[in-house]
Design a protein around this motif. Structure first.
Motif, short mmCIF file in Angstrom:
data_model
loop_
_atom_site.label_atom_id
_atom_site.label_comp_id
_atom_site.label_asym_id
_atom_site.label_seq_id
_atom_site.Cartn_x
_atom_site.Cartn_y
_atom_site.Cartn_z
N ARG A 53 44.71 -24.52 18.84
CA ARG A 53 45.82 -25.34 19.32
C ARG A 53 46.28 -26.13 18.11
O ARG A 53 45.48 -26.66 17.35
CB ARG A 53 45.44 -26.24 20.50
CG ARG A 53 44.56 -27.44 20.17
CD ARG A 53 43.13 -26.98 19.87
NE ARG A 53 42.17 -28.07 19.85
CZ ARG A 53 41.56 -28.50 18.74
NH1 ARG A 53 41.84 -27.98 17.56
NH2 ARG A 53 40.66 -29.45 18.81
N GLY A 54 47.58 -26.10 17.90
CA GLY A 54 48.07 -26.79 16.72
C GLY A 54 49.40 -26.27 16.25
O GLY A 54 50.17 -25.68 17.01
N GLN A 55 49.65 -26.45 14.96
CA GLN A 55 50.96 -26.17 14.38
C GLN A 55 51.17 -24.70 14.06
O GLN A 55 50.21 -23.95 13.84
CB GLN A 55 51.16 -27.02 13.13
CG GLN A 55 50.25 -26.67 11.98
CD GLN A 55 50.45 -27.58 10.76
OE1 GLN A 55 51.20 -28.55 10.82
NE2 GLN A 55 49.79 -27.25 9.67
N PHE A 56 52.44 -24.33 14.02
CA PHE A 56 52.85 -22.99 13.56
C PHE A 56 52.53 -22.88 12.07
O PHE A 56 51.94 -21.92 11.62
CB PHE A 56 54.35 -22.81 13.83
CG PHE A 56 54.88 -21.43 13.60
CD1 PHE A 56 54.43 -20.35 14.34
CD2 PHE A 56 55.87 -21.20 12.66
CE1 PHE A 56 54.93 -19.07 14.14
CE2 PHE A 56 56.39 -19.93 12.46
CZ PHE A 56 55.91 -18.86 13.20
N ASP A 57 52.94 -23.92 11.34
CA ASP A 57 52.66 -24.05 9.91
C ASP A 57 53.01 -25.47 9.50
O ASP A 57 53.35 -26.29 10.35
CB ASP A 57 53.42 -23.00 9.08
CG ASP A 57 54.93 -23.07 9.23
OD1 ASP A 57 55.48 -24.16 9.51
OD2 ASP A 57 55.59 -22.03 9.04
N SER A 73 50.83 -32.85 19.05
CA SER A 73 50.20 -32.18 20.19
C SER A 73 48.87 -32.85 20.50
O SER A 73 48.25 -33.47 19.64
CB SER A 73 50.00 -30.69 19.91
OG SER A 73 49.29 -30.48 18.72
N ASP A 80 54.56 -26.54 20.88
CA ASP A 80 53.14 -26.80 21.08
C ASP A 80 52.49 -25.45 21.37
O ASP A 80 52.92 -24.75 22.29
CB ASP A 80 52.95 -27.77 22.25
CG ASP A 80 51.73 -28.66 22.13
OD1 ASP A 80 50.91 -28.44 21.22
OD2 ASP A 80 51.60 -29.58 22.95
N PHE A 81 51.49 -25.07 20.58
CA PHE A 81 50.90 -23.73 20.66
C PHE A 81 49.46 -23.77 21.15
O PHE A 81 48.67 -24.59 20.68
CB PHE A 81 50.93 -23.06 19.27
CG PHE A 81 52.32 -22.85 18.75
CD1 PHE A 81 53.07 -21.77 19.17
CD2 PHE A 81 52.87 -23.74 17.84
CE1 PHE A 81 54.35 -21.58 18.69
CE2 PHE A 81 54.16 -23.56 17.36
CZ PHE A 81 54.90 -22.48 17.79
N SER A 130 50.35 -29.73 16.11
CA SER A 130 51.76 -29.47 15.98
C SER A 130 52.49 -30.81 16.05
O SER A 130 51.94 -31.79 16.58
CB SER A 130 52.24 -28.56 17.12
OG SER A 130 53.57 -28.17 16.92
N ASP A 182 49.45 -20.99 9.73
CA ASP A 182 48.34 -21.52 10.53
C ASP A 182 48.12 -20.67 11.78
O ASP A 182 46.99 -20.27 12.08
CB ASP A 182 48.61 -22.98 10.93
CG ASP A 182 48.62 -23.92 9.75
OD1 ASP A 182 49.40 -23.71 8.81
OD2 ASP A 182 47.84 -24.90 9.77
N ARG A 209 58.51 -28.49 8.35
CA ARG A 209 59.19 -29.38 9.29
C ARG A 209 60.67 -29.36 8.92
O ARG A 209 61.03 -29.07 7.78
CB ARG A 209 58.66 -30.83 9.19
CG ARG A 209 57.16 -31.00 9.44
CD ARG A 209 56.80 -30.79 10.91
NE ARG A 209 55.38 -31.01 11.15
CZ ARG A 209 54.44 -30.08 11.12
NH1 ARG A 209 54.75 -28.84 10.84
NH2 ARG A 209 53.18 -30.37 11.39
N ALA A 241 53.18 -20.81 24.21
CA ALA A 241 53.95 -21.72 23.36
C ALA A 241 54.88 -22.54 24.23
O ALA A 241 55.65 -21.98 25.02
CB ALA A 241 54.76 -20.94 22.34
#
Length: 182
Positions: free
Chosen positions: A135-139, A6, A122-123, A174, A153, A142, A41
């Motif tokens: 802004r970033g990853q869910f966790d 992201s 993408d959050f 993300s 996260d 992968r 999202a």
């Protein structure tokens, strides 16, 4: 499967205004979320990274909507080239996953460009004043890892925003499939 991170746009950025139809054609406007924190999202149906977290994200959305977080998902993929991401398939995905949030169609891809969205998922989490707080990853999980899907996260960021606190500024991008641009 290409891996795209992201874009980590500046924290504090304002929520871009948008008005998009959901998979049934009903219009949803960003102004509908006034006064509430909102998570936007960017997801789709066919991406293995989204599929990997989809059930956990559906659970997250139900839990955090009950706490006062507005949640909206946007599919910006070119569904003419990728029919699995068509509105009809989005309706199937809503039913299969039990999505309780608006799942919107960004056919022009203008909203994705305005957000500088790059991948799925993408959050973008905005606070009560609709300023970007996360802004970033869910966790860290992968599809190719053994790491369990927890949403830790995004949960930590959402908990902070709901408590009127700023989330940690150290945020991990993300990673996922690139948005399928026209």
């Amino acid at each position: 499967m290409s891996l795209t991170p992201s874009n980590m746009i500046a924290l504090g950025s304002p929520l871009p205004a948008f008005r998009l139809p959901d998979a049934e054609g009903r219009e949803v406007d960003s102004a509908d979320f006034a006064g509430r924190p909102v998570l936007v999202a960017f997801i789709c149906n066919h991406c293995p990274f989204v599929k990997h977290i989809a059930d956990a994200f559906a659970d997250f959305a139900r839990e955090y909507q009950a706490k006062g977080l507005a949640v909206v998902a946007i599919n910006s993929n070119d569904f003419h080239a990728h029919p699995d991401d068509s509105p009809a398939r989005m309706r199937e995905e809503i039913d299969a996953r039990g999505y309780t949030f608006h799942y919107l169609v960004d056919e022009s891809q203008d909203v994705a460009r305005t957000f500088e969205a790059a991948c799925t998922p993408d959050f973008f989490l905005f606070d009560h004043e609709h300023r970007l707080a996360y802004r970033g990853q869910f966790d860290a999980s992968r599809p190719s890892k053994e790491t369990p899907v927890t949403g830790e996260d995004l949960r930590a960021a959402a908990d902070a925003v709901l408590a009127d606190r700023a989330p940690a500024t150290q945020q991990t991008p993300s990673m996922g499939c690139n948005i399928k641009w026209k």
